[in-house]
Design a protein around this motif. Structure first.
Motif, PDB file in Angstrom:
ATOM      1  N   GLY A  16       0.805  -1.219   0.000  1.00  9.53           N
ATOM      2  CA  GLY A  16       0.000   0.000   0.000  1.00  9.53           C
ATOM      3  C   GLY A  16       0.833   1.262   0.000  1.00  9.53           C
ATOM      4  O   GLY A  16       2.060   1.224  -0.066  1.00  9.53           O
ATOM      5  N   SER A  17       0.127   2.389   0.084  1.00  9.00           N
ATOM      6  CA  SER A  17       0.770   3.705   0.025  1.00  9.00           C
ATOM      7  C   SER A  17       0.263   4.600   1.147  1.00  9.00           C
ATOM      8  O   SER A  17      -0.867   4.440   1.628  1.00  9.00           O
ATOM      9  CB  SER A  17       0.462   4.382  -1.315  1.00  9.00           C
ATOM     10  OG  SER A  17       0.969   3.639  -2.403  1.00  9.00           O
ATOM     11  N   LEU A  18       1.121   5.518   1.546  1.00 10.97           N
ATOM     12  CA  LEU A  18       0.767   6.575   2.491  1.00 10.97           C
ATOM     13  C   LEU A  18       1.497   7.846   2.078  1.00 10.97           C
ATOM     14  O   LEU A  18       2.568   7.781   1.465  1.00 10.97           O
ATOM     15  CB  LEU A  18       1.177   6.220   3.921  1.00 10.97           C
ATOM     16  CG  LEU A  18       0.313   5.250   4.730  1.00 10.97           C
ATOM     17  CD1 LEU A  18       0.980   4.962   6.069  1.00 10.97           C
ATOM     18  CD2 LEU A  18      -1.089   5.798   4.921  1.00 10.97           C
ATOM     19  N   ARG A  19       0.919   8.977   2.438  1.00 11.51           N
ATOM     20  CA  ARG A  19       1.573  10.263   2.210  1.00 11.51           C
ATOM     21  C   ARG A  19       1.677  10.994   3.530  1.00 11.51           C
ATOM     22  O   ARG A  19       0.661  11.325   4.152  1.00 11.51           O
ATOM     23  CB  ARG A  19       0.800  11.103   1.193  1.00 11.51           C
ATOM     24  CG  ARG A  19       1.488  12.404   0.810  1.00 11.51           C
ATOM     25  CD  ARG A  19       0.709  13.110  -0.282  1.00 11.51           C
ATOM     26  NE  ARG A  19       1.404  14.270  -0.817  1.00 11.51           N
ATOM     27  CZ  ARG A  19       1.054  15.516  -0.601  1.00 11.51           C
ATOM     28  NH1 ARG A  19       0.003  15.782   0.163  1.00 11.51           N
ATOM     29  NH2 ARG A  19       1.739  16.518  -1.132  1.00 11.51           N
ATOM     30  N   LEU A  20       2.911  11.251   3.942  1.00 12.38           N
ATOM     31  CA  LEU A  20       3.162  11.994   5.167  1.00 12.38           C
ATOM     32  C   LEU A  20       3.319  13.477   4.848  1.00 12.38           C
ATOM     33  O   LEU A  20       3.872  13.834   3.814  1.00 12.38           O
ATOM     34  CB  LEU A  20       4.421  11.479   5.861  1.00 12.38           C
ATOM     35  CG  LEU A  20       4.473   9.990   6.198  1.00 12.38           C
ATOM     36  CD1 LEU A  20       5.759   9.681   6.957  1.00 12.38           C
ATOM     37  CD2 LEU A  20       3.263   9.560   6.982  1.00 12.38           C
ATOM     38  N   SER A  21       2.840  14.293   5.759  1.00 13.66           N
ATOM     39  CA  SER A  21       2.975  15.739   5.625  1.00 13.66           C
ATOM     40  C   SER A  21       3.589  16.303   6.898  1.00 13.66           C
ATOM     41  O   SER A  21       3.391  15.761   7.991  1.00 13.66           O
ATOM     42  CB  SER A  21       1.610  16.393   5.401  1.00 13.66           C
ATOM     43  OG  SER A  21       1.001  15.922   4.227  1.00 13.66           O
ATOM     44  N   CYS A  22       4.310  17.390   6.747  1.00 14.48           N
ATOM     45  CA  CYS A  22       4.902  18.071   7.901  1.00 14.48           C
ATOM     46  C   CYS A  22       4.872  19.564   7.623  1.00 14.48           C
ATOM     47  O   CYS A  22       5.361  20.016   6.584  1.00 14.48           O
ATOM     48  CB  CYS A  22       6.330  17.606   8.113  1.00 14.48           C
ATOM     49  SG  CYS A  22       7.237  18.538   9.361  1.00 14.48           S
ATOM     50  N   ALA A  23       4.294  20.318   8.552  1.00 11.51           N
ATOM     51  CA  ALA A  23       4.199  21.758   8.403  1.00 11.51           C
ATOM     52  C   ALA A  23       4.967  22.452   9.519  1.00 11.51           C
ATOM     53  O   ALA A  23       4.841  22.079  10.694  1.00 11.51           O
ATOM     54  CB  ALA A  23       2.739  22.189   8.422  1.00 11.51           C
ATOM     55  N   ALA A  24       5.747  23.451   9.142  1.00 12.94           N
ATOM     56  CA  ALA A  24       6.517  24.234  10.106  1.00 12.94           C
ATOM     57  C   ALA A  24       5.793  25.529  10.412  1.00 12.94           C
ATOM     58  O   ALA A  24       5.171  26.123   9.526  1.00 12.94           O
ATOM     59  CB  ALA A  24       7.904  24.522   9.558  1.00 12.94           C
ATOM     60  N   SER A  25       5.886  25.957  11.667  1.00 12.90           N
ATOM     61  CA  SER A  25       5.282  27.224  12.064  1.00 12.90           C
ATOM     62  C   SER A  25       6.163  27.900  13.108  1.00 12.90           C
ATOM     63  O   SER A  25       6.987  27.262  13.742  1.00 12.90           O
ATOM     64  CB  SER A  25       3.874  27.001  12.617  1.00 12.90           C
ATOM     65  OG  SER A  25       3.913  26.199  13.781  1.00 12.90           O
ATOM     66  N   GLY A  26       5.956  29.214  13.264  1.00 13.30           N
ATOM     67  CA  GLY A  26       6.750  29.976  14.229  1.00 13.30           C
ATOM     68  C   GLY A  26       7.395  31.173  13.565  1.00 13.30           C
ATOM     69  O   GLY A  26       7.057  31.538  12.443  1.00 13.30           O
ATOM     70  N   SER A  27       8.333  31.747  14.268  1.00 11.85           N
ATOM     71  CA  SER A  27       9.014  32.952  13.780  1.00 11.85           C
ATOM     72  C   SER A  27      10.153  32.569  12.829  1.00 11.85           C
ATOM     73  O   SER A  27      11.323  32.711  13.150  1.00 11.85           O
ATOM     74  CB  SER A  27       9.545  33.758  14.965  1.00 11.85           C
ATOM     75  OG  SER A  27       8.496  34.121  15.840  1.00 11.85           O
ATOM     76  N   ILE A  28       9.764  32.133  11.659  1.00 14.49           N
ATOM     77  CA  ILE A  28      10.702  31.568  10.687  1.00 14.49           C
ATOM     78  C   ILE A  28      11.088  32.613   9.656  1.00 14.49           C
ATOM     79  O   ILE A  28      10.225  33.211   9.027  1.00 14.49           O
ATOM     80  CB  ILE A  28      10.074  30.343   9.998  1.00 14.49           C
ATOM     81  CG1 ILE A  28       9.812  29.238  11.033  1.00 14.49           C
ATOM     82  CG2 ILE A  28      10.990  29.841   8.890  1.00 14.49           C
ATOM     83  CD1 ILE A  28       8.986  28.096  10.488  1.00 14.49           C
ATOM     84  N   ILE A  29      12.398  32.780   9.494  1.00 13.98           N
ATOM     85  CA  ILE A  29      12.886  33.650   8.437  1.00 13.98           C
ATOM     86  C   ILE A  29      13.129  32.835   7.167  1.00 13.98           C
ATOM     87  O   ILE A  29      12.777  33.252   6.067  1.00 13.98           O
ATOM     88  CB  ILE A  29      14.188  34.353   8.846  1.00 13.98           C
ATOM     89  CG1 ILE A  29      13.958  35.210  10.094  1.00 13.98           C
ATOM     90  CG2 ILE A  29      14.727  35.188   7.695  1.00 13.98           C
ATOM     91  CD1 ILE A  29      12.997  36.352   9.889  1.00 13.98           C
ATOM     92  N   SER A  30      13.750  31.669   7.335  1.00 19.56           N
ATOM     93  CA  SER A  30      14.064  30.839   6.181  1.00 19.56           C
ATOM     94  C   SER A  30      14.182  29.377   6.623  1.00 19.56           C
ATOM     95  O   SER A  30      14.533  29.089   7.766  1.00 19.56           O
ATOM     96  CB  SER A  30      15.376  31.291   5.535  1.00 19.56           C
ATOM     97  OG  SER A  30      15.675  30.518   4.397  1.00 19.56           O
ATOM     98  N   ILE A  31      13.869  28.475   5.708  1.00 19.23           N
ATOM     99  CA  ILE A  31      14.025  27.043   5.958  1.00 19.23           C
ATOM    100  C   ILE A  31      15.001  26.465   4.941  1.00 19.23           C
ATOM    101  O   ILE A  31      14.847  26.687   3.745  1.00 19.23           O
ATOM    102  CB  ILE A  31      12.679  26.295   5.875  1.00 19.23           C
ATOM    103  CG1 ILE A  31      11.694  26.854   6.897  1.00 19.23           C
ATOM    104  CG2 ILE A  31      12.890  24.794   6.127  1.00 19.23           C
ATOM    105  CD1 ILE A  31      10.316  26.202   6.845  1.00 19.23           C
ATOM    106  N   GLY A  32      15.979  25.748   5.430  1.00 19.17           N
ATOM    107  CA  GLY A  32      16.957  25.122   4.555  1.00 19.17           C
ATOM    108  C   GLY A  32      16.567  23.691   4.260  1.00 19.17           C
ATOM    109  O   GLY A  32      15.465  23.410   3.805  1.00 19.17           O
ATOM    110  N   THR A  33      17.453  22.775   4.559  1.00 18.78           N
ATOM    111  CA  THR A  33      17.187  21.364   4.313  1.00 18.78           C
ATOM    112  C   THR A  33      16.034  20.870   5.178  1.00 18.78           C
ATOM    113  O   THR A  33      15.935  21.194   6.353  1.00 18.78           O
ATOM    114  CB  THR A  33      18.438  20.527   4.610  1.00 18.78           C
ATOM    115  OG1 THR A  33      19.510  20.971   3.778  1.00 18.78           O
ATOM    116  CG2 THR A  33      18.184  19.053   4.373  1.00 18.78           C
ATOM    117  N   MET A  34      15.162  20.100   4.549  1.00 16.27           N
ATOM    118  CA  MET A  34      14.067  19.434   5.259  1.00 16.27           C
ATOM    119  C   MET A  34      14.189  17.938   5.003  1.00 16.27           C
ATOM    120  O   MET A  34      14.705  17.518   3.952  1.00 16.27           O
ATOM    121  CB  MET A  34      12.703  19.945   4.810  1.00 16.27           C
ATOM    122  CG  MET A  34      12.532  21.440   4.956  1.00 16.27           C
ATOM    123  SD  MET A  34      10.867  22.011   4.535  1.00 16.27           S
ATOM    124  CE  MET A  34       9.987  21.638   6.069  1.00 16.27           C
ATOM    125  N   GLY A  35      13.714  17.148   5.938  1.00 13.74           N
ATOM    126  CA  GLY A  35      13.878  15.710   5.743  1.00 13.74           C
ATOM    127  C   GLY A  35      12.940  14.870   6.573  1.00 13.74           C
ATOM    128  O   GLY A  35      12.208  15.379   7.429  1.00 13.74           O
TER     129      GLY A  35
END
Length: 121
Positions: A16-35
Motif C-alpha cells: 500500500g501507500s501513504l503520504r506523510l505531511s509536515c508543516a513548520a510554524s513559528g518565527s521563521i525567516i528561512s528554511i533550509g534542508t528538510m527531511g
C-alpha cells in the motif's frame, strides 16, 4: 519558537501507500534542508529522505524508487509519498528541518514529534 507537526501516518497493508505531511510554524525567516527520518523499535533513528532544494534530494537505499520527498516553500511544508510499503517500513517517522529564526539569527535543527507508520496485513 518553531514547531514541526507531522500527519498522515497510520496502518496500511503491504504494498500500500501513504503520504506523510509536515508543516513548520513559528518565527521563521528561512528554511533550509528538510527531511524525514524514522526509528523502528530497537533500532537507531535513520535518514529516510532529505530535500535540500526543489531539485536536490537524497534517499536511503532501502527506499529508493518507492518513496518521493517534496516540499512547498510557501506553505513551509515537506511531504513524503511512500509506495510499495513493506513490513520493514514500520517505524515512527519524524520530520526535520534546518530553520533560521528571528530570535536565534542562526541555523538550528528542529524535529517533529513523529507519526507512526505500521505496515501489516
Amino acid at each position: 519558537q518553531v514547531q514541526l507537526v507531522e500527519s498522515g501516518g497510520g496502518l496500511v497493508q503491504p504494498g500500500g501507500s501513504l503520504r506523510l505531511s509536515c508543516a513548520a510554524s513559528g518565527s521563521i525567516i528561512s528554511i533550509g534542508t528538510m527531511g524525514w527520518y524514522r526509528q523502528a523499535p530497537g533500532k537507531q533513528r535513520e535518514m529516510v529522505a532529505v530535500i535540500i532544494s526543489d531539485s536536490i534530494t537524497r534517499y536511503a537505499d532501502s527506499v529508493k524508487g518507492r518513496f518521493t520527498i517534496s516540499r512547498d516553500n510557501a506553505k513551509k511544508a515537506v511531504y513524503l509519498q511512500m509506495n510499495s510499503l513493506n513490513a520493514d517500513d514500520t517505524a515512527l517517522y519524524y520530520c526535520n528541518a534546518d530553520v533560521w529564526t528571528e530570535v536565534s539569527r542562526s541555523w538550528r535543527t528542529y524535529w517533529g514529534q513523529g507519526t507512526q507508520v505500521t505496515v501489516s496485513s
